[in-house]
Design a protein around this motif. Structure first.
Motif: not given
Length: 599
Positions: A252-255, A273-282
């Motif tokens: 949650v803190r990362e998002l 953009a932050r949310k997309f970047a986190m998901v696409k990194a996995e």
């Protein structure tokens, strides 16, 4: 001999039937508006998919006509065609403002649409056109900027035969002309399929993927974050620093993109953009946006697969999996799978809660469509809005920007089946109030204009899926610590109701809320609230977890929901490790799950 003759006639009858069907299809063309190649300023709205089984295009211009939507359409035959447009008058009081025109190959149809005075979705005749080429251009021209909308356009060589308005018949027509079932794609088999890409769903998917599961995250909008996306713009609430288990809340803190408040006119403040970047990194996580799940395949109280449809292209997609997580907020997947659920308020007699209603009813917290204005250099105008809610000197809301109080629901509308009506009621309130401010308070509002109005509703309450434990007011206020205590929640018991003054002026049409915050000490949510009691492989996280209406008033905020998602991801990894059910994790492997949470 006789049997051979009968069989031969049967076969020829089938051949003739399919020949006629194919011939009819060759003389009909169905264009779904949401599939237009160039959307211009029109937006895609899927909020009424459970009712319409379709998305539609809407001209959301806040009172300024939007750019044309355009597309090319191929015709199987040239010649004369009858044109039908599926639309509605969204504010028939008595006639709404959503007027638009349709051009076919550069020629405007004889009808202007969206001003019929009828609030139901229907087919309207656009007259006859000559198709002289194999491919022609269609253009939707918005005339007002006030939310005109179109579901589909139908061309047929049959005269005086309107296409069907009944949903079942419309589904047959869509499938026949668009080939939905035949074009369905298999998207793969996953360890965990998460339906719903809000904060809870995104956290669940990230948590499971980081623990090694192959995960599908399905979201029915182009953005992640749900109510915290720039389409809705609600800030994150709930404390992370009071948790009994400090590990929970890391994702949650990362998002979290900070606190821009509610309805901030700057979309970037909400961290899409932050949310997309986190998901696409996995690498173990596959994201499927713009996909509305509308069907579940079940067997022996388990979900085997879900089927979704792209809200723009109408491509059908099928996902199979071992485990599923309903993070839709509406409990959509659980409902489709036959999960036990509640909607509305329980009675005091049923739950023993002092804050419960005297009698059970269908009252729910409402939906917000937030808005904001900004100062400009010169005087601007805004039209009178006779179709909107009426405001006067005696009652208007003197604000340059909305907050959470702009809310419609409260049992006046069903937050699932009447989501479109709720949003439209909110728009009538926003536009009517803004028109009053602009035209009657120029000293403050002459040099301001609407910068943003949400057309996607920020929903609070709908279905709650029932688990092995149903969280109650007593669990919260007494701080009960069960052996499977997981997420620490801190938000007040925050149950909204119509503002009394708003009720006085708009009885049964309220759009402005009040609340009474009942403060609570930090308490925990049992893991048993995060899986279905009757669908064996279904988790849930977010506002649709297993609570009473009263307890829901505290659990529903997004940082808390995000931590639920983190727990679901951990539980799914334990379930997958031992090839057991979500309930099996509680009964046989709770110590391992709690060890992961406590870290």
């Amino acid at each position: 001999m006789m049997m051979n003759l009968i069989f031969s006639r049967y076969v020829w009858g089938l051949i003739l039937f399919f020949f006629v069907l194919r011939l009819a299809a060759q003389e009909q063309v169905l264009v779904e508006a949401e599939s237009f190649g160039e959307k211009g300023g029109w937006v895609v709205d899927q909020q009424s998919f459970p009712v319409l089984h379709s998305s539609y295009l809407m001209a959301h211009g806040m009172g300024r006509p939007v750019a044309d939507a355009k597309t090319k359409v191929k015709f199987p035959k040239r010649g004369m065609y009858q044109v039908w447009v599926r639309t509605k008058d969204w504010a028939p009081f008595p006639v709404g403002p959503g007027k638009f025109q349709l051009f076919v190959d550069g020629k405007v149809l004889q009808s202007t649409f969206g001003e019929s005075g009828d609030g139901a979705w229907k087919w309207y005749s656009g007259g006859e056109v000559k198709v002289a080429k194999d491919s022609v251009e269609l253009v939707l021209k918005d005339l007002t900027g006030f939310n005109g909308r179109v579901d589909a356009i139908f061309f047929t060589k049959e005269r005086d035969v309107a296409p069907p308005n009944e949903l079942a018949d419309m589904n047959v027509l869509r499938n026949k002309l668009l080939g939905l079932d035949a074009g369905r794609k298999e998207m793969g088999d996953f360890d965990l399929v998460v339906v719903g890409g809000g904060v809870a769903g995104t956290c669940a998917a990230l948590s499971a993927a980081r623990l090694g599961l192959k995960v599908a995250l399905i979201q029915d909008r182009p953005l992640l974050g749900g109510n915290n996306s720039s389409e809705v713009r609600v800030h994150l609430m709930g404390d992370l620093d009071k948790s009994y288990y400090p590990k929970l809340g890391r994702i949650v803190r990362e998002l979290d993109n900070g606190d821009p408040g509610n309805g901030n006119p700057d979309a970037k403040e909400y961290g899409d953009a932050r949310k997309f970047a986190m998901v696409k990194a996995e690498k173990k996580l596959s994201l499927f946006i713009n996909t509305h799940v509308y069907q579940a395949e079940t067997e022996n109280n388990r979900v085997k697969a879900v089927i979704g449809r792209d809200i723009e292209t109408n491509e059908e997609r099928r996902f199979t999996g071992k485990y599923f997580a309903d993070c839709t907020g509406d409990g959509t997947l659980g409902f489709l799978a036959g999960a036990d659920f509640r909607m509305g308020r329980e009675s005091k007699k049923e739950t023993g809660e002092s804050l419960a209603a005297d009698k059970a009813d269908d009252f729910t917290l409402g939906t917000s469509n937030l808005w904001a204005s900004l100062p400009v250099d010169s005087v601007t105008t805004f039209p009178e809005t006779p179709w909107a809610l009426p405001f006067t000197e005696e009652y208007h809301i003197d604000e340059v920007q909305s907050d959470w109080q702009w809310e419609t629901g409260f049992g006046n509308f069903n937050t699932i089946t009447e989501a479109e009506q709720i949003r439209d009621h909110n728009l009538r309130a926003v536009y009517g109030n803004w028109s009053y401010l602009k035209n009657h308070k120029p000293e403050k509002y002459a040099k301001r204009e609407l910068a943003w109005v949400a057309y996607i509703g920020g929903k609070r309450e709908s279905r709650r899926l029932m688990g092995d434990h149903i969280l109650t007011q007593m669990d919260i206020q007494e701080g009960k610590m069960y052996p499977d205590a997981t997420v620490t929640a801190t938000w007040t018991i925050d149950l909204h109701f119509p503002d009394k003054k708003n009720t006085l002026y708009f009885p049964d049409e309220e759009f402005f809320a009040g609340t009474k915050h009942i403060r609570v000490a930090p308490y925990t949510i049992p893991y048993r609230c995060l899986y279905s009691r009757n669908i064996d492989n279904l988790f849930m996280a977010g506002r649709d977890i297993s609570t009473t209406h009263v307890a829901f008033g505290s659990t529903r905020v997004m940082r808390t929901c995000g931590m639920m998602g983190e727990v679901v991801g951990m539980a799914a990894s334990v379930a997958n490790k031992y090839q057991t059910t979500p309930r099996g994790v509680y009964e046989k492997h709770l110590s391992e799950l709690m060890g992961m949470i406590k870290d």
